[in-house]
Design an enzyme around this catalytic site. Structure first.
Site, mmCIF file in Angstrom:
data_model
loop_
_atom_site.group_PDB
_atom_site.id
_atom_site.type_symbol
_atom_site.label_atom_id
_atom_site.label_comp_id
_atom_site.label_asym_id
_atom_site.label_seq_id
_atom_site.Cartn_x
_atom_site.Cartn_y
_atom_site.Cartn_z
ATOM 1 N N GLY A 284 0.784 -1.218 0.000
ATOM 2 C CA GLY A 284 0.000 0.000 0.000
ATOM 3 C C GLY A 284 0.812 1.261 0.000
ATOM 4 O O GLY A 284 1.339 1.662 1.036
ATOM 5 N N GLU A 322 3.963 -6.409 0.568
ATOM 6 C CA GLU A 322 2.838 -6.876 -0.267
ATOM 7 C C GLU A 322 2.340 -5.744 -1.167
ATOM 8 O O GLU A 322 1.160 -5.389 -1.147
ATOM 9 C CB GLU A 322 1.690 -7.372 0.620
ATOM 10 C CG GLU A 322 2.047 -8.508 1.554
ATOM 11 C CD GLU A 322 0.922 -8.848 2.522
ATOM 12 O OE1 GLU A 322 -0.083 -8.097 2.571
ATOM 13 O OE2 GLU A 322 1.052 -9.852 3.235
ATOM 14 N N GLY A 324 1.091 -3.855 -4.530
ATOM 15 C CA GLY A 324 0.352 -4.217 -5.735
ATOM 16 C C GLY A 324 0.231 -3.034 -6.679
ATOM 17 O O GLY A 324 0.940 -2.930 -7.673
ATOM 18 N N ARG A 325 -0.673 -2.116 -6.339
ATOM 19 C CA ARG A 325 -0.906 -0.942 -7.184
ATOM 20 C C ARG A 325 0.372 -0.142 -7.395
ATOM 21 O O ARG A 325 0.639 0.360 -8.496
ATOM 22 C CB ARG A 325 -1.987 -0.064 -6.550
ATOM 23 C CG ARG A 325 -2.359 1.168 -7.368
ATOM 24 C CD ARG A 325 -3.353 2.061 -6.647
ATOM 25 N NE ARG A 325 -4.608 1.379 -6.435
ATOM 26 C CZ ARG A 325 -5.047 0.961 -5.260
ATOM 27 N NH1 ARG A 325 -4.301 1.143 -4.176
ATOM 28 N NH2 ARG A 325 -6.205 0.366 -5.135
ATOM 29 N N CYS A 397 -25.136 1.125 -19.394
ATOM 30 C CA CYS A 397 -26.468 1.699 -19.561
ATOM 31 C C CYS A 397 -26.965 2.386 -18.286
ATOM 32 O O CYS A 397 -27.957 1.991 -17.685
ATOM 33 C CB CYS A 397 -27.434 0.593 -19.996
ATOM 34 S SG CYS A 397 -28.967 1.238 -20.688
ATOM 35 N N TYR A 426 -5.422 -2.969 -11.015
ATOM 36 C CA TYR A 426 -6.833 -3.230 -10.777
ATOM 37 C C TYR A 426 -7.724 -3.069 -12.009
ATOM 38 O O TYR A 426 -8.688 -3.818 -12.172
ATOM 39 C CB TYR A 426 -7.385 -2.348 -9.635
ATOM 40 C CG TYR A 426 -6.825 -2.719 -8.296
ATOM 41 C CD1 TYR A 426 -7.430 -3.696 -7.514
ATOM 42 C CD2 TYR A 426 -5.666 -2.136 -7.817
ATOM 43 C CE1 TYR A 426 -6.902 -4.071 -6.293
ATOM 44 C CE2 TYR A 426 -5.122 -2.500 -6.593
ATOM 45 C CZ TYR A 426 -5.741 -3.471 -5.839
ATOM 46 O OH TYR A 426 -5.210 -3.848 -4.648
#
Length: 488
Positions: A284, A322, A324-325, A397, A426
């Site tokens: 993070g 850990e 990710g992003r 829609c 993501y």
């Protein structure tokens, strides 16, 4: 994002005050960061032009994702360099949820990293990508007994979320006959919620007072209950913490890590033997979505940790990360075709194939997850000319399906292309199935020294047959229904 800029300024000022050589080092860091930013932008521009020239965006495949393979490698290297300040082992794991494409996961496995999985599906993907079980960490607040049994059999590291899960693990170890051998097979840990507070995005903050994750450390009796758990379960050897990511400043993340480090020190001081031998500090980092700068950097994060928790790096504790992003977001973009463009009241609307199905968080929380949008001509070249206020709308829609609203951009027309930047984390794998829109293809790309671009298919576009079969229908019926498979 602003916190990262402030920290960088503070670091540079401190370095300049310490010595001329430190100031020179800060200047060199700025130079390297600037070069990396320019290289990232150049590779992306080349890939957009090549994708247009090679016809990767088509009538059948009007939205496509792209992963910068060189960027992934550079981000991995930057992470590893940042943590070289400790002599203890460091296992950097990639959070599979950020890009759960097996070919992407394989890039991290081949670079010697581990994988953080948060579900049986992610665990299966990690194994398919070639991660060895001892380099996989299983995190989830709702692991079933069968999930835990499989992980323990494999020798995967497990971070328990709560005391009831610890008791499940204890029973399963006895059932599997692993109670004595587990310390040499895999690390088993306990997730702690340090309750240091939330960042600016409540949904992305996992260390608030009422977060669903982990054992709440500051609740009445919380600390003593953790100490008692380490007394009861001799196989426990790790503490785990994850404060959050987007919207969480470095100081908040570091404060959470400090709380868990101090807890590890207390556990070890009170035990007859050293019980906590590793600390999983989670991942993070907030990502800068405003431009191509990586801010904050991994080096800035480590510097913040060294100021806040200096003992973390003295070599006594093995570490796990850990991310990710932070490893993937900047290394991907989405390219979509403008299907129609029209004037609505005082604003132009460009209708594209990139909407809530690929940018769910941006559509529903645009203030927290803004994306840059760049207009391009059909040949992939940047589109210039008089700017006008435009909405970039998606195909879903409902009226709120906008990836950008009221942006001043060069006028977009039918057939033009739009780039959604920083979607490597993501956006390719957290797709929404609303309106049964097919999952788009994702390509990896590499840019050669001569400027040529080579694409490799990481995930093919979901076919209509697959979509129908997934919905419980007969895929053979598609052949009679679509122009994608015209009748003979």
């Amino acid at each position: 994002m602003s916190s990262g800029i402030k920290i960088q300024s503070a670091m540079e000022a401190s370095a300049a005050a310490e010595s001329p050589s430190a100031a020179a080092s800060a200047a060199e860091s700025r130079r390297v960061a600037g070069a990396a930013e320019r290289s990232l932008a150049a590779r992306k521009a080349a890939a957009v032009r090549a994708a247009a020239a090679q016809g990767l965006v088509t009538d059948v495949s009007p939205v496509v994702g792209f992963v910068d393979l060189a960027g992934i490698a550079a981000s991995q290297a930057e992470l590893k360099r940042a943590f070289e300040v400790t002599s203890a082992p460091v296992l950097h794991t990639f959070a599979a949820k950020a890009s759960s494409l097996v070919p992407v996961l394989r890039l991290f496995a081949e670079a010697g990293m581990g994988c953080e999985a948060a579900s049986p599906g992610e665990l299966a993907q990690a194994l398919a990508a070639g991660f060895s079980p001892e380099h996989i960490v299983l995190d989830s607040p709702t692991k079933t007994r069968s999930e835990l049994r499989d992980a323990l059999r494999l020798g995967v590291a497990v971070n328990a979320d709560n005391f009831a899960e610890l008791e499940r693990i204890h029973a399963l170890l006895a059932e599997l006959g692993l109670s004595e051998a587990i310390r040499s097979r895999a690390a088993l840990g306990l997730r702690i919620n340090p309750q240091v507070g939330a960042g600016s995005i409540e949904a992305m903050s996992t260390a608030s007072a009422r977060s669903k994750f982990g054992v709440p450390l500051r609740d009445e009796g919380g600390r003593q209950a953790v100490l008692a758990a380490f007394d009861r379960y001799p196989w426990l050897s790790r503490l785990h913490v994850h404060v959050g990511s987007q919207g969480c400043p470095l100081e908040l993340i570091a404060a959470g890590v400090r709380q868990v480090y101090e807890l590890a020190e207390q556990i070890n001081a009170s035990a007859a033997t050293r019980r906590v031998i590793s600390i999983d500090i989670g991942g993070g980092l907030p990502v800068n979505f405003a431009d191509d700068r990586v801010s904050p950097t991994f080096a800035e994060y480590v510097e913040t940790l060294r100021r806040t928790v200096p003992g973390l790096f003295d070599g006594r504790y093995a570490l796990v990360t850990e991310f990710g992003r932070a490893l993937s977001a900047k290394n991907g973009f989405t390219l979509a075709r403008v299907e129609y463009a029209k004037q609505v009241a005082d604003r132009r609307v460009a209708l594209t194939h990139a909407g809530a199905q690929v940018a769910t968080r941006t559509v529903f929380m645009p203030e927290s997850w803004p994306l840059r949008v760049s207009p391009h001509a059909p040949d992939g070249e940047p589109k210039h000319g008089p700017a006008c206020e435009q909405d970039i709308a998606g195909p879903c829609c409902f009226a709120g399906d906008l990836v950008a609203a009221g942006r001043e951009l060069a006028r977009l027309d039918e057939g033009d292309l739009v780039v959604l930047h920083d979607t490597g984390g993501y956006f390719f794998t957290a797709t929404w199935t609303y309106n049964s829109l097919p999952r788009p293809a994702v390509y990896g790309f590499e840019v050669a020294a001569d400027g040529s671009v080579r694409f490799s298919l990481l995930r093919r576009r979901q076919t209509l047959e697959e979509l129908v079969a997934e919905a419980g229908g007969d895929p053979a019926s598609v052949y009679a229904l679509t122009s994608e498979h015209p009748l003979a």
